[in-house]
Design an enzyme around this catalytic site. Structure first.
Site, PDB file in Angstrom:
ATOM      1  N   GLN A   1       0.817  -1.325  -0.001  1.00 30.33           N
ATOM      2  CA  GLN A   1       0.058   0.151  -0.080  1.00 30.33           C
ATOM      3  C   GLN A   1       0.794   1.328  -0.027  1.00 30.33           C
ATOM      4  O   GLN A   1       1.883   1.432   0.826  1.00 30.33           O
ATOM      5  CB  GLN A   1      -0.969   0.091   1.167  1.00 30.33           C
ATOM      6  CG  GLN A   1      -1.904  -1.023   1.350  1.00 30.33           C
ATOM      7  CD  GLN A   1      -3.006  -1.143   0.087  1.00 30.33           C
ATOM      8  OE1 GLN A   1      -3.482   0.168  -0.250  1.00 30.33           O
ATOM      9  NE2 GLN A   1      -3.623  -2.264  -0.173  1.00 30.33           N
TER      10      GLN A   1
ATOM     11  N   TYR B   1      -5.947 -12.534  -3.300  1.00 28.95           N
ATOM     12  CA  TYR B   1      -4.936 -11.358  -3.816  1.00 28.95           C
ATOM     13  C   TYR B   1      -4.420 -10.800  -2.370  1.00 28.95           C
ATOM     14  O   TYR B   1      -4.639  -9.647  -2.317  1.00 28.95           O
ATOM     15  CB  TYR B   1      -5.729 -10.056  -4.443  1.00 28.95           C
ATOM     16  CG  TYR B   1      -6.555 -10.544  -5.534  1.00 28.95           C
ATOM     17  CD1 TYR B   1      -6.165 -10.778  -6.754  1.00 28.95           C
ATOM     18  CD2 TYR B   1      -7.893 -10.802  -5.337  1.00 28.95           C
ATOM     19  CE1 TYR B   1      -6.901 -11.156  -7.738  1.00 28.95           C
ATOM     20  CE2 TYR B   1      -8.818 -11.080  -6.487  1.00 28.95           C
ATOM     21  CZ  TYR B   1      -8.336 -11.400  -7.842  1.00 28.95           C
ATOM     22  OH  TYR B   1      -9.240 -11.654  -8.731  1.00 28.95           O
TER      23      TYR B   1
ATOM     24  N   ASN C   1      -0.906  -7.731   4.014  1.00 28.57           N
ATOM     25  CA  ASN C   1      -1.347  -6.279   4.489  1.00 28.57           C
ATOM     26  C   ASN C   1      -2.791  -6.596   5.297  1.00 28.57           C
ATOM     27  O   ASN C   1      -2.731  -6.252   6.471  1.00 28.57           O
ATOM     28  CB  ASN C   1      -1.503  -5.532   3.372  1.00 28.57           C
ATOM     29  CG  ASN C   1      -1.640  -4.093   4.008  1.00 28.57           C
ATOM     30  OD1 ASN C   1      -1.089  -3.525   4.854  1.00 28.57           O
ATOM     31  ND2 ASN C   1      -2.777  -3.650   3.672  1.00 28.57           N
TER      32      ASN C   1
ATOM     33  N   GLU D   1      -1.946 -15.911  -2.981  1.00 28.50           N
ATOM     34  CA  GLU D   1      -1.550 -14.909  -4.055  1.00 28.50           C
ATOM     35  C   GLU D   1      -0.672 -15.716  -4.956  1.00 28.50           C
ATOM     36  O   GLU D   1       0.055 -16.526  -4.661  1.00 28.50           O
ATOM     37  CB  GLU D   1      -0.592 -14.087  -2.800  1.00 28.50           C
ATOM     38  CG  GLU D   1       0.368 -13.113  -3.259  1.00 28.50           C
ATOM     39  CD  GLU D   1       0.030 -12.238  -4.261  1.00 28.50           C
ATOM     40  OE1 GLU D   1       0.169 -11.968  -5.569  1.00 28.50           O
ATOM     41  OE2 GLU D   1      -1.074 -11.732  -4.036  1.00 28.50           O
TER      42      GLU D   1
ATOM     43  N   ASP E   1      -8.959  -7.849  -2.574  1.00 34.90           N
ATOM     44  CA  ASP E   1      -8.500  -6.576  -2.962  1.00 34.90           C
ATOM     45  C   ASP E   1      -7.814  -6.694  -4.336  1.00 34.90           C
ATOM     46  O   ASP E   1      -6.460  -6.973  -4.299  1.00 34.90           O
ATOM     47  CB  ASP E   1      -7.340  -6.353  -1.749  1.00 34.90           C
ATOM     48  CG  ASP E   1      -6.705  -5.067  -1.829  1.00 34.90           C
ATOM     49  OD1 ASP E   1      -7.267  -4.102  -2.753  1.00 34.90           O
ATOM     50  OD2 ASP E   1      -5.543  -4.708  -1.164  1.00 34.90           O
TER      51      ASP E   1
ATOM     52  N   CYS F   1      -9.272  -0.160  -5.690  1.00 39.36           N
ATOM     53  CA  CYS F   1      -8.589   1.137  -6.133  1.00 39.36           C
ATOM     54  C   CYS F   1      -9.024   1.943  -7.364  1.00 39.36           C
ATOM     55  O   CYS F   1      -8.448   2.846  -7.549  1.00 39.36           O
ATOM     56  CB  CYS F   1      -7.023   0.941  -6.097  1.00 39.36           C
ATOM     57  SG  CYS F   1      -6.530  -0.410  -7.302  1.00 39.36           S
TER      58      CYS F   1
ATOM     59  N   GLU G   1      -9.560   5.099  -3.032  1.00 41.64           N
ATOM     60  CA  GLU G   1      -9.467   3.663  -2.481  1.00 41.64           C
ATOM     61  C   GLU G   1     -10.932   3.658  -1.752  1.00 41.64           C
ATOM     62  O   GLU G   1     -11.519   4.595  -1.273  1.00 41.64           O
ATOM     63  CB  GLU G   1      -8.357   3.405  -1.557  1.00 41.64           C
ATOM     64  CG  GLU G   1      -8.210   1.894  -1.224  1.00 41.64           C
ATOM     65  CD  GLU G   1      -7.404   1.526  -2.093  1.00 41.64           C
ATOM     66  OE1 GLU G   1      -7.043   0.058  -2.002  1.00 41.64           O
ATOM     67  OE2 GLU G   1      -6.634   1.833  -2.948  1.00 41.64           O
TER      68      GLU G   1
END
Length: 354
Positions: A156, A185, A190, A206, A268, A293, A327
């Site tokens: 981020q 994802y 995070n 991921e 995400d 985003c 975002e």
């Protein structure tokens, strides 16, 4: 006289038209501007930029065939400076880069005495002076979390806003300890790490090897590895295997399917949004936390589940100040789910998120 003037002006007009046509086809010259500050960036970036520019101008080994410099800074004071070249890097470059590090730590008070890492890149070559990652520290709901962030991998971009995003995501999933979370994802973990405390277990996927390695390190460093599984595979591969209750080599170590109760989904995705298969998957979950985003692709994905889910909570986060980018966080609950009315009641009483 008028006829004479008109006649004499014709060639001039013709020449003017030709000049105009020529100017339209002429290649525009680039406008070069010297940038000495970047107010949108962190204080540490603004301290590092002029120091790097001055050393590059002074030291031939750093200047020769350099075409780009990337910066990665953290709230913890650590930083990476990545220099990109159209040449192969040798030992003389590495010596100059090591000297650059000392200049940077002495001239950048926001580094808090931590020596910035310098990395050189050229085609098929990467030279790291000491290491190619930084350790970030984020405080979420009063708890400090540490994250390893590798050069070149996604993280981020705004640490301060990221902390608010994580607190929001935790707040909408409070009271979920009776079931498990599926995260697609997950990047370097995070969201995975702080949100794992809201669930029995977390299964995260991921596709990036660097991201998976970082997520596993971060889980161990934050003491949540026992409730977290991270697999290196695409979301489509995981969904296919999950539905078939099958096995894959990269799912080795995952709990038995019969032990899992995956009822909340966290996504995400990149700016392109969710692929059709993942949108279909989203429609089957009782609860969904969608971090986006790109409001345009978010809207399209939400339209696809408007008949199956209600939007219960939503928040906007200014990750990218002074730009049009935004975002967003959306919390959805399946229509008719027993939790929907309870969550909606919490929303009415909750303070506005920003």
């Amino acid at each position: 006289e008028e006829d004479a003037e008109a006649g004499s002006s014709a060639p001039a007009d013709s020449k003017k038209r030709k000049r105009n046509r020529g100017s339209r086809t002429a290649k525009k010259q680039p406008v070069r501007r010297v940038i000495t500050e970047f107010p949108v960036g962190s204080r540490l970036i603004n301290e590092l930029m002029p120091l790097v520019m001055a050393e590059v101008a002074r030291v031939p080994q750093l200047k020769e065939r350099l075409f780009q410099v990337n910066y990665h800074t953290t709230l913890s004071g650590q930083a990476m400076v990545v220099l990109l070249y159209h040449k192969q890097l040798d030992d003389s470059w590495k010596e100059a880069a090591q000297a650059l590090r000392q200049v940077l730590v002495e001239g950048a008070p926001s580094a808090q005495g931590q020596v910035p890492h310098v990395i050189g890149r050229s085609r098929k070559q990467k030279v790291s002076v000491e290491q190619d990652f930084v350790t970030e520290k984020l405080t979420v709901d009063g708890t400090e979390y540490v994250y390893k962030q590798y050069e070149g991998s996604f993280s981020q971009p705004n640490g301060g806003v990221c902390q608010k995003m994580l607190e929001w995501a935790r707040s909408v999933t409070t009271g979920s300890q009776d079931h498990d979370l599926l995260e697609l994802y997950c990047g370097n973990g995070n969201f995975t790490i702080p949100m794992s405390k809201n669930f029995r277990r977390v299964v995260a996927t991921e596709v990036s090897k660097v991201g998976v390695d970082a997520a596993k390190w971060n889980a161990e460093a934050n003491g949540v590895a026992d409730r977290l599984f991270v697999g290196r595979l695409a979301s489509e591969e995981f969904v296919e295997t999950w539905r078939a209750k099958g096995t894959r080599r990269r799912l080795a170590g995952l709990w038995d399917w019969s032990e899992l109760d995956l009822r909340t989904l966290l996504v995400d995705p990149p700016r392109a949004g969710l692929d059709p298969g993942t949108v279909e998957l989203m429609s089957t979950f009782e609860r969904v936390v969608y971090i986006s985003c790109n409001p345009t692709t978010l809207h399209a994905n939400l339209q696809a589940v408007k008949d199956t889910h209600d939007i219960v909570r939503m928040a906007a986060f200014d990750q990218f100040p002074f730009t049009h980018h935004l975002e967003c966080g959306v919390y959805l609950v399946k229509k008719g789910a027993a939790t929907a009315s309870a969550v909606a009641g919490e929303t009415a009483a909750a303070p506005a998120q920003s």
